[in-house]
Enzyme design. Structure first.
Site, PDB file in Angstrom:
ATOM      1  N   GLU A  38      83.417  -5.868   8.443  1.00 32.43           N
ATOM      2  CA  GLU A  38      84.641  -5.073   8.596  1.00 32.43           C
ATOM      3  C   GLU A  38      84.308  -3.865   9.468  1.00 32.43           C
ATOM      4  O   GLU A  38      83.433  -3.072   9.124  1.00 32.43           O
ATOM      5  CB  GLU A  38      85.127  -4.610   7.220  1.00 32.43           C
ATOM      6  N   ARG A  42      88.752   3.712  12.427  1.00 37.44           N
ATOM      7  CA  ARG A  42      88.801   5.165  12.218  1.00 37.44           C
ATOM      8  C   ARG A  42      88.264   5.979  13.374  1.00 37.44           C
ATOM      9  O   ARG A  42      88.427   7.186  13.392  1.00 37.44           O
ATOM     10  CB  ARG A  42      87.918   5.527  11.028  1.00 37.44           C
ATOM     11  N   THR A  66      90.554  -0.214   7.655  1.00 33.99           N
ATOM     12  CA  THR A  66      91.406   0.981   7.752  1.00 33.99           C
ATOM     13  C   THR A  66      92.656   0.680   8.590  1.00 33.99           C
ATOM     14  O   THR A  66      93.105   1.506   9.389  1.00 33.99           O
ATOM     15  CB  THR A  66      90.645   2.208   8.310  1.00 33.99           C
ATOM     16  N   LYS A 126      91.987  -5.797  -1.565  1.00 29.08           N
ATOM     17  CA  LYS A 126      90.902  -4.823  -1.581  1.00 29.08           C
ATOM     18  C   LYS A 126      91.243  -3.863  -2.727  1.00 29.08           C
ATOM     19  O   LYS A 126      92.367  -3.354  -2.794  1.00 29.08           O
ATOM     20  CB  LYS A 126      90.864  -4.068  -0.247  1.00 29.08           C
TER      21      LYS A 126
END
Ligand code: 3PG
Length: 207
Positions: A38, A42, A66, A126
């Site tokens: 992942e 960001r 994110t 998640k």
């Protein structure tokens, strides 16, 4: 998501500060046995870093993290990612993601958030921020009313508590940044990151 995560006990959460670190980090993790990565959206380096990983790293399954907006869903698809992970779950995000050609694993920290995602057809979540939101005990408690739900807890997880999660039948895998300590990345110690990945795979296999 469940199909993509088959055989995966741990997803490294990668936050890239430098584009040029992307490929060596991904290669080290894959060589250590962690294939599903992942990369969070960001930082300014994320976009170009993901493009390089997709183009240059063999055997990797790379997704965005994110993911917070419909635009980032589109970006994830355009970058050639195979999945998306979001820290939370807004109606706007879910409505866009449910139509995307790649799966989203939406972030939840409560039963109501799960129920909203389930209205869009989601069953794999998640659980974030895992430790601060009730930890393994909370995921265990959710199994009763939501037998089909599965979780990838992330946030505050390391080798000290990973097995508490991985031993729960409704946990698919855990996620975390612990395989990428800031000092190893800053010093470009890719062999040490590979070793850490390998140790993590071996440790998680004892689930
Ligand atoms: C994140 O999205 O930041 C992940 O949850 C990583 O959390 P960690 O740094 O506590 O592993």
């Amino acid at each position: 998501m469940r199909k993509l995560l088959a055989g995966t006990a741990m997803i490294p959460v990668i936050t890239l500060d430098r584009v040029e670190d992307a490929v060596p980090i991904a290669r080290a993790l894959v060589a250590g046995g962690l294939r599903v990565l992942e990369v969070t959206l960001r930082t300014a380096a994320a976009r170009a870093g993901i493009q390089r990983i997709v183009a240059e790293v063999q055997g990797v399954i790379v997704g965005t993290g994110t993911v917070c907006t419909p635009e980032q869903v589109q970006l994830s698809c355009d970058l050639g990612c195979q999945f998306m992970i979001s820290p939370g779950s807004t109606e706007r995000l879910l409505a866009e993601a449910v139509q995307a050609p790649i799966p989203l694993m939406p972030g939840v920290a409560s039963v109501s958030e799960m129920m909203r995602c389930m209205e869009f057809g989601y069953e794999d979540f998640k659980f974030f921020p895992a430790e601060a939101s009730g930890g393994a005990a909370k995921i265990k408690a959710i199994a009763g009313p939501f037998a089909d739900a599965r979780f990838c807890p992330t946030g505050g997880i390391g080798l000290a508590n990973a097995l508490d999660y991985l031993r729960l039948p409704n946990v698919l895998c855990v996620g975390g940044s612990w395989v990428l300590p800031a000092n190893l990345v800053a010093e470009q110690r890719w062999a040490d990151i590979e070793r850490l990945a390998r140790e993590t795979v071996e440790f998680c296999a004892s689930r």
